[in-house]
Design a protein around this motif. Structure first.
Motif, PDB file in Angstrom:
ATOM      1  N   CYS A  33       0.828  -1.204   0.000  1.00  0.00           N
ATOM      2  CA  CYS A  33       0.000   0.000   0.000  1.00  0.00           C
ATOM      3  C   CYS A  33       0.861   1.253   0.000  1.00  0.00           C
ATOM      4  CB  CYS A  33      -0.933  -0.012   1.200  1.00  0.00           C
ATOM      5  SG  CYS A  33      -2.100  -1.382   1.185  1.00  0.00           S
ATOM      6  N   CYS A  36       1.418   2.608   3.503  1.00  0.00           N
ATOM      7  CA  CYS A  36       1.730   1.655   4.570  1.00  0.00           C
ATOM      8  C   CYS A  36       2.716   2.257   5.562  1.00  0.00           C
ATOM      9  CB  CYS A  36       2.318   0.372   3.975  1.00  0.00           C
ATOM     10  SG  CYS A  36       2.757  -0.850   5.237  1.00  0.00           S
ATOM     11  N   LYS A 128      -9.548  -0.970   1.015  1.00  0.00           N
ATOM     12  CA  LYS A 128      -8.593  -0.043   0.390  1.00  0.00           C
ATOM     13  C   LYS A 128      -9.290   0.881  -0.606  1.00  0.00           C
ATOM     14  CE  LYS A 128      -5.307  -2.259   2.527  1.00  0.00           C
ATOM     15  NZ  LYS A 128      -4.576  -1.670   3.658  1.00  0.00           N
ATOM     16  N   THR A 139      -2.654  -0.613  -3.711  1.00  0.00           N
ATOM     17  CA  THR A 139      -2.080  -1.807  -3.091  1.00  0.00           C
ATOM     18  C   THR A 139      -1.044  -2.535  -3.933  1.00  0.00           C
ATOM     19  OG1 THR A 139      -3.704  -3.374  -3.985  1.00  0.00           O
ATOM     20  CG2 THR A 139      -4.304  -2.196  -1.974  1.00  0.00           C
TER      21      THR A 139
END
Length: 241
Positions: A33, A36, A128, A139
Motif C-alpha cells: 500500500c 503503509c 482499500k 495496493t
C-alpha cells in the motif's frame, strides 16, 4: 505444533477491537500500500518465530482484564491470512480458553477462510478502495482476492468493523466517498457493527529510511481534521464513527 512468524506483540491495546486487547502483529504481507506505515512487516523471512502456545500462554495472563470489559486478542499485521494454518491454530486455542478473537485484515491471504472465520468473533476489514483500478494503484494487487474473502464473511454471517484510510490526492474526493459508501452498503446491514474512515498520517516514514526503501508519498501532506470531518459529513452511513 505449528510455529509462525510475528513482528511483535502489544499488551493492553485499546484501538484494535472492543475492550482491552492483546495485539499480535503477524509478519508478512503481499500488499504494498502506498501509505503503509509498517513496511517492516512485509517480509516473512523477518520477524520472530513463535508457537501458538507461547502466544496463548501470554494472553491467558490478561484474561481478568479481558473479562472486565469484553476484551481479548487481536491478530493483526502485516496480514494474518498469509499464515492460515498458524492463525487457525491460534484462533482455536483462544476459543478453548474462552478468549474473544478479532481478525484485523485486508482480506488478502491463502484461503481456508471458512475454518478461520468459524473461530473468529469479529473481523476488522480494511477496505482499500472498491474501484479495481484505484485498488491496484493503492495496493499493487488485483482486487479479486479481497472480493473472495468478502464472500466468505457474508457467507459466514460474521460481525465486522469496516475501515478505510483516506489519503490526499489518492482517495479523498467525494466520488471516492461515494464508492466507499456503496461498498459498505454491499454488506448485510446486520453484520456491520462499526464504520470508520481514518486520516492518512506520516508516523511510519522513518521506517522506510531505516530499511533503505523509497517512500512513494513523500510530498503528500497528512489529511487535516477539517477535511476528514467534511468527508464524514458527506457520508450517509448509520454506524460511522
Amino acid at each position: 505444533m505449528i510455529k509462525g512468524k510475528i513482528h511483535s506483540m502489544e499488551t493492553l491495546g485499546t484501538l484494535d477491537g472492543p475492550g482491552i486487547r492483546m495485539v499480535v502483529f503477524f509478519q508478512g504481507c503481499n500488499l504494498r500500500c502506498l501509505y503503509c506505515h509498517n513496511p517492516d512487516t512485509w517480509l516473512t523471512t523477518k520477524g520472530i518465530t513463535i508457537s501458538s502456545d507461547e502466544i496463548i500462554n501470554k494472553a491467558k495472563k490478561y484474561k481478568p482484564y479481558f473479562k472486565f470489559n469484553s476484551g481479548g486478542i487481536t491478530f493483526s499485521g502485516g496480514e494474518p491470512l498469509m499464515q492460515p494454518e498458524f492463525l487457525l491454530e491460534c484462533l482455536k486455542k483462544c476459543s478453548e480458553e474462552g478468549i474473544h478473537t478479532v481478525l484485523d485484515t485486508s482480506g488478502v491471504g491463502y484461503g481456508n477462510y471458512d475454518e478461520i472465520l468459524k473461530y473468529t468473533d469479529l473481523v476488522i476489514l480494511d477496505i482499500k478502495h472498491s474501484d479495481k483500478e484505484k485498488y491496484k494503484k493503492i495496493t499493487g494487487l488485483d482486487i479479486n482476492s479481497y472480493y473472495e474473502f468478502k464472500k466468505h464473511i457474508i457467507k459466514n454471517n460474521k460481525n465486522i468493523w469496516l475501515k478505510q484510510v483516506v489519503t490526499p490526492g489518492i482517495n479523498d474526493t467525494y466520488e471516492d466517498m461515494t464508492e466507499f459508501e456503496n461498498e459498505v452498503n454491499s454488506f448485510p446491514t446486520h453484520i456491520i457493527q462499526k464504520v470508520e474512515i481514518l486520516p492518512y498520517h506520516t508516523l511510519g516514514v522513518f521506517k522506510y529510511d531505516n530499511l533503505n526503501l523509497a517512500y512513494r508519498l513523500k510530498n503528500v501532506p497528512i489529511l487535516s481534521k477539517e477535511r476528514l470531518e467534511k468527508l464524514k459529513a458527506y457520508l450517509h452511513i448509520e454506524k460511522l464513527v
